[in-house]
Design an enzyme around this catalytic site. Structure first.
Site, short mmCIF file in Angstrom:
data_model
loop_
_atom_site.label_atom_id
_atom_site.label_comp_id
_atom_site.label_asym_id
_atom_site.label_seq_id
_atom_site.Cartn_x
_atom_site.Cartn_y
_atom_site.Cartn_z
N SER A 46 -7.40 0.79 -117.74
CA SER A 46 -8.16 1.55 -116.76
C SER A 46 -7.21 2.27 -115.82
O SER A 46 -6.05 1.89 -115.68
CB SER A 46 -9.05 0.62 -115.94
OG SER A 46 -8.29 -0.08 -114.97
N ASP A 47 -7.69 3.31 -115.17
CA ASP A 47 -6.93 3.86 -114.05
C ASP A 47 -7.04 2.88 -112.88
O ASP A 47 -7.80 1.92 -112.91
CB ASP A 47 -7.46 5.25 -113.67
CG ASP A 47 -6.37 6.12 -113.07
OD1 ASP A 47 -5.40 5.57 -112.52
OD2 ASP A 47 -6.49 7.35 -113.14
N TRP A 48 -6.29 3.16 -111.83
CA TRP A 48 -6.14 2.24 -110.69
C TRP A 48 -7.51 1.88 -110.09
O TRP A 48 -8.20 2.74 -109.55
CB TRP A 48 -5.26 2.92 -109.64
CG TRP A 48 -4.92 2.10 -108.45
CD1 TRP A 48 -5.75 1.74 -107.44
CD2 TRP A 48 -3.64 1.53 -108.13
NE1 TRP A 48 -5.08 1.00 -106.51
CE2 TRP A 48 -3.78 0.86 -106.90
CE3 TRP A 48 -2.40 1.54 -108.75
CZ2 TRP A 48 -2.72 0.20 -106.28
CZ3 TRP A 48 -1.34 0.89 -108.13
CH2 TRP A 48 -1.50 0.23 -106.92
N ALA B 235 -10.27 1.49 -111.36
CA ALA B 235 -11.41 2.24 -111.89
C ALA B 235 -12.53 1.33 -112.33
O ALA B 235 -13.71 1.71 -112.30
CB ALA B 235 -10.96 3.13 -113.04
#
Length: 733
Positions: free
Chosen positions: A270-272, A274
């Protein structure tokens, strides 16, 4: 189509056997640890507050770190492989976006080189330097298609076109990962942000995106698919909601397309935070629900939300998440770790001497020179040596800005600025005046700048954006003029009457409608990296001939946005759309503005040179082709044109191939890039440039959502930009 994995690691039976043996030994807590990633140092998003990492690593509760480098990475690795029960090594990641210590031009600038071999070399250098500091995973390349320059992260990608974006995606993956993931200099590539993030509504970062499936598949997905097919080991799920579904909990994009259709066998991170943000999106009720939705959809590793480790066990116990889904995610993560050779060789050989070498600097300078785009030249460039120069502007001596917004371990001390090189070469013949700040409103420096201009033969005016605050993530802008009072500085200096060479430093296309009128020459320099000064001086004085071409259209005003070359026609198209004088000259009842031309100020593919190039007519090998044979890959449309250097200097031209299809089941763009070549030509030299169009270039998602080649009429251009050229026409039957 199965991915062409680097080194064949995804199909290695020995690795698969090791994965299964390890999985059988793991407790649920250890499995969830492998799926959890934390930031060890600098923050690039909201902070979770967790800091007891040594104990967590020893307990097998962490699978990866980001923002941990050097000896600190080895210290954490020592705990993982010596103190944890199963001795599973960690992966260390970092945002290595356009270089590690040797900072290259920003990605938008690198794409403007149209040189995939150079981009691959830049990525390879970044991989060698990062791996020498303990980093084996980069969160790059960003392959989002971006058609709206209000979005700050347009600086991190390859612009508005899926064909060029796909070529750049493949180049980055080849460069980062090398020939084998087990090579200690290999850097895991991570395709981001999957998917649709670049279409953020209003150009506002993190905002919602609405993309119909056909548009998604034709425009936004191809660069990701290209990267997967090239062998990218990881993919990052995006922040945004796509058609109402958060991208980090989207079973259609993550499961159906990425896993089933593309057969991706790497892992998704995942992105930060997310995953946690799906609660704010409104689809998840709480953290446990967010973790469940994301892992079921296909996100394997949780970056910084701390939800997989803390919430999934209860979801499994409650029967809401099958343990088989967790097992499959763990397989994907440890498969990559085995392929990287981390179990045999977990520690980094810290080698600062491998960074910022003369060869690396040379490559950075070459990249900068090829990335510059000459937008206007009334004959003042190249400059004549011996002329007195006034160097003015807040970016003429700004080392930090030359590094761009994502400079990894780049340092201001590494940068050679324009002012330092000019001072060394010209001595007393150059006068410097800052003039103003980038975003300030005071004009206290105007007088000094005007005086410098009066005493000079030519003015070099270095203006633009502030890289750290105005470009990249969380840096959306509603106005794209030169910030602060830089426009006023330009007007004041131009009023002196000396020729002005405007150097633009930016991470996006800017609105230059007024600025261009006041300058004799305009060179878009982007944020060019550590070799900014030498590259600029060589270009300004003609030792290097500009060859960059735009990969994102420059609008006339913010009111035009989004503006991009590969748009659809309408039922009432504006005749002569690329003619800036077409305003008011056509029928009122056409698709047009009443106060401005439809066309961008500078279109996709545009860029001038110190020489000129002429194009012969497009030559066709045949006038008709079978759609069925093209669709099966049994035929190719072969075309060519002669390109001549009609000027007085050697130069390189980016020859571009465009098509337009008519008579198809759905409307197709007015033009689409389907090929390009960099061609070096001596004065008077002519070369025949050949292209072939096959299934990959001609297929599209039709009215029945089938990826096919359809019958119809095909126009073909070979030209120097998206607005130039005379087409040839053929039939696909």
């Amino acid at each position: 189509m199965p991915a062409v994995w680097a080194g064949g690691w995804s199909d290695d039976p020995a690795i698969e056997a090791r994965v299964e043996r390890l999985l059988k030994q793991m407790t649920l807590e250890e499995k969830l640890g492998q799926l959890s990633q934390y930031s060890g140092n600098m923050q690039t998003g909201p902070d979770t507050g967790r800091r007891d990492y040594k104990e967590m690593v020893a307990a097998g509760e962490i699978g990866s770190f980001l923002n941990v480098t050097g000896e600190q990475a080895n210290r954490y690795q020592k705990i993982a492989v010596e103190r944890s029960r199963l001795q599973i090594p960690l992966i260390f990641g970092l945002d290595v976006i356009h270089g590690y210590r040797t900072t290259f031009p920003i990605p938008l600038a690198l794409s403007s080189t149209w040189d995939t071999e150079l981009v691959e070399r830049a990525a390879r250098i970044a991989a060698m330097e990062a791996s020498a500091d303990g980093v084996r995973w980069t969160f790059s390349p960003m392959v989002d298609i971006a058609r709206d320059p209000r979005w700050g992260r347009i600086s991190e990608g390859a612009g508005e076109d899926p064909y060029l974006g796909s070529a750049m995606a493949r180049a980055y993956v080849r460069g980062y990962q090398g020939e084998s993931l087990s090579d200690p200099t290999s850097l895991l590539a991570c395709l981001k942000h999957y998917v649709g993030y670049g279409a953020a509504e209003g150009g506002r970062d993190y905002n919602t995106t609405e993309i119909p499936e056909r548009l998604l598949r034709d425009v936004y997905l191809p660069p990701f698919q290209a990267g997967v097919e090239q062998g990218a080991a990881t993919v990052m799920s995006a922040f945004n909601a796509l058609n109402g579904v958060p991208a980090s909990a989207n079973p259609f994009t993550l499961g159906q397309i990425l896993r089933k259709e593309w057969q991706f066998r790497g892992f998704v991170v995942s992105d930060w935070t997310a995953i946690a943000e799906t609660v704010a999106h409104g689809t998840a009720i709480d953290g446990a629900d967010a973790a469940r939705r994301s892992i079921v959809a296909g996100v394997d590793m949780d970056m910084q939300s701390d939800l997989y480790r803390t919430a999934l066990a209860d979801e499994i116990t409650a029967g809401k998440v099958p343990v088989s889904i967790v097992d499959e995610a763990v397989r994907r993560v440890v498969r990559v770790k085995f392929a990287m050779g981390l179990f045999e060789d977990p520690y980094a050989r810290i080698a600062p001497e491998k960074m910022l070498t003369p060869d690396h600097r040379q490559s950075a300078r070459e990249a900068a020179e090829k990335s510059f785009v000459l937008l206007k030249n009334d004959g003042i460039l190249p400059l004549k040596r011996g002329a007195r120069v006034a160097l003015i502007g807040p970016l003429a001596d700004s080392a930090g800005n030359m590094l761009g917004g994502w400079s990894a371990k780049g340092e201001e001390a590494d940068v050679v600025t324009l002012r330092s090189v000019l001072a060394k070469e010209l001595g007393a013949d150059v006068t410097y005046a800052k003039g103003t700040e980038i975003s300030g409103g005071a004009d206290g420096g105007f007088a000094e700048a005007i005086e410098a201009a009066r005493s000079a033969d030519v003015v070099i005016l270095a203006l633009g954006e502030d890289a750290p605050t105005m470009t990249g993530e969380a840096a959306s802008r509603t106005e794209l003029d030169l910030p602060g009072n830089q426009e006023q500085l330009l007007e004041a200096v131009a009023a002196v009457g000396k020729p002005v060479v405007l150097l633009l430093f930016s991470g996006r296309p800017l609105v230059l409608t007024r600025a261009v009128e006041r300058a004799a020459a305009v060179l878009e320099a982007w944020f060019p990296g550590v070799e900014a000064g030498p590259a600029l001086v060589r270009t300004l004085y003609g030792d290097s001939n500009p060859s960059g071409k735009l990969t994102a259209s420059f609008p006339r005003s913010v009111g035009q946005l989004p503006v991009y070359y590969n748009h659809l026609s309408t039922g009432r198209p504006l005749p002569g759309e690329f003619d800036p004088n077409s305003i008011g000259s056509a029928s009122k009842y056409t698709s047009r503005y009443i106060d401005q031309a439809n066309s961008p100020l500078f279109p996709f593919g545009f860029g001038l040179s110190y020489t000129t190039f002429s194009y012969g007519p497009v030559k066709l090998e045949a006038l008709s082709y079978s759609a069925a044979e093209l669709d099966m890959g049994k035929a190719e449309v072969k075309i060519s044109a002669e390109v001549t250097n009609s000027g007085l200097r050697p130069g390189q031209e980016v020859v571009q191939l465009y098509i337009s299809q008519r008579g198809t089941s759905v409307a197709r763009p007015v033009r689409e890039l389907k090929g390009f070549r960099r061609v070096a030509l001596q004065p008077g030299e002519t070369k025949a440039v050949e292209f072939a169009l096959g299934r990959d270039e001609l297929a599209f998602w039709n009215i029945d959502m089938q990826d096919v080649v359809e019958p119809g009429k095909l126009k073909v251009w070979i030209a120097g930009s998206s607005k130039d050229g005379i087409p040839a026409e053929l039939t696909i039957e």
